[in-house]
Design a protein around this motif. Structure first.
Motif, mmCIF file in Angstrom:
data_model
loop_
_atom_site.group_PDB
_atom_site.id
_atom_site.type_symbol
_atom_site.label_atom_id
_atom_site.label_comp_id
_atom_site.label_asym_id
_atom_site.label_seq_id
_atom_site.Cartn_x
_atom_site.Cartn_y
_atom_site.Cartn_z
ATOM 1 N N ALA A 17 0.864 -1.295 0.031
ATOM 2 C CA ALA A 17 0.041 0.041 0.036
ATOM 3 C C ALA A 17 0.931 1.159 0.065
ATOM 4 N N GLY A 18 1.999 1.270 0.630
ATOM 5 C CA GLY A 18 2.914 2.204 0.544
ATOM 6 C C GLY A 18 3.549 2.661 -0.717
ATOM 7 N N CYS A 19 3.803 1.562 -1.481
ATOM 8 C CA CYS A 19 4.284 1.764 -2.915
ATOM 9 C C CYS A 19 3.413 2.098 -3.865
ATOM 10 N N ALA A 20 1.949 1.660 -3.420
ATOM 11 C CA ALA A 20 0.962 2.129 -4.492
ATOM 12 C C ALA A 20 0.811 3.766 -4.509
ATOM 13 N N GLY A 21 1.112 4.400 -3.391
ATOM 14 C CA GLY A 21 0.950 5.949 -3.217
ATOM 15 C C GLY A 21 1.997 6.632 -4.169
ATOM 16 N N GLN A 22 3.047 6.002 -4.481
ATOM 17 C CA GLN A 22 4.352 6.726 -5.082
ATOM 18 C C GLN A 22 3.902 6.802 -6.556
ATOM 19 N N THR A 23 4.141 7.797 -7.291
ATOM 20 C CA THR A 23 3.867 8.012 -8.525
ATOM 21 C C THR A 23 4.861 8.645 -9.145
ATOM 22 N N ARG A 24 5.245 8.150 -10.546
ATOM 23 C CA ARG A 24 6.157 8.752 -11.475
ATOM 24 C C ARG A 24 5.440 9.182 -12.713
ATOM 25 N N ILE A 25 5.565 10.607 -12.908
ATOM 26 C CA ILE A 25 5.037 11.151 -14.106
ATOM 27 C C ILE A 25 6.046 11.558 -14.990
#
Length: 186
Positions: A17-25
């Motif tokens: 769940a912690g990884c899911a919040g990270q985004t790379r645009i």
């Protein structure tokens, strides 16, 4: 033994769940926010030809990406800026119709945005200035109980290519964007 497996599953789910919040645009996707506005099908333009009331009117960019005006005919608009359309109309009118035409082109109504997924009223909506994902969700009636409320997925045409990015909920939305509100698993 089953308590250890349960604890391990909880820890693994928390880590994921912690990884899911990270985004790379993608850089091109992010840069599209500062690029000049490019016209597309569904935009409504206000073309003012000073001193020529018969030519001054609102023109819709059609499904093919053109506008049609009296005297000058069809002008390609898809992917061009309003300033480029202004120059094209001026040039077309100067080519035998008017001496020194003075033309102004502005976007009167932007093309709609689309929202789907975990919102109460998915569909097509009128674009408003300073639209963000959060405001788009509000326009679509709010989140459903199963919605991911911290990020959305946006599909956007950048340089003629459809790009997708998962972005924070307060990320800017542009005319023509398609927003997908994701479904949470737990």
């Amino acid at each position: 033994m089953s308590a250890r497996i349960l604890m391990l599953c909880v820890l693994l789910a928390t880590a994921l769940a912690g990884c899911a919040g990270q985004t790379r645009i993608d850089d091109r996707f992010a840069a599209s926010l500062s690029d000049p506005y490019r016209l597309g099908s569904g935009d409504q333009l206000r073309v003012v030809v000073f001193g020529q009331e018969g030519l001054t009117n609102s023109y819709l960019v059609d499904a093919v990406g053109n506008i049609s005006m009296p005297l000058v005919g069809t002008i390609p608009a898809q992917g061009r800026t309003p300033q480029e359309i202004e120059r094209a109309v001026t040039s077309a009118l100067a080519g035998g119709y008017l001496r020194n035409p003075s033309v102004s082109v502005q976007v009167e109504t932007y093309r709609p945005f689309f929202i789907l997924g975990e919102v109460r009223n998915p569909g097509k909506f009128t674009y408003v200035d300073e639209l963000t994902g959060r405001r788009a969700v509000a326009i679509a009636g709010g989140f459903t109980p199963r919605a991911v409320e911290r990020q959305i997925e946006i599909s956007r045409v950048v340089d003629g290519v459809v790009m997708e990015a998962r972005v924070p909920i307060d990320y800017p939305v542009l005319p023509g964007d398609t927003i997908r509100v994701l479904e949470r698993w737990f």
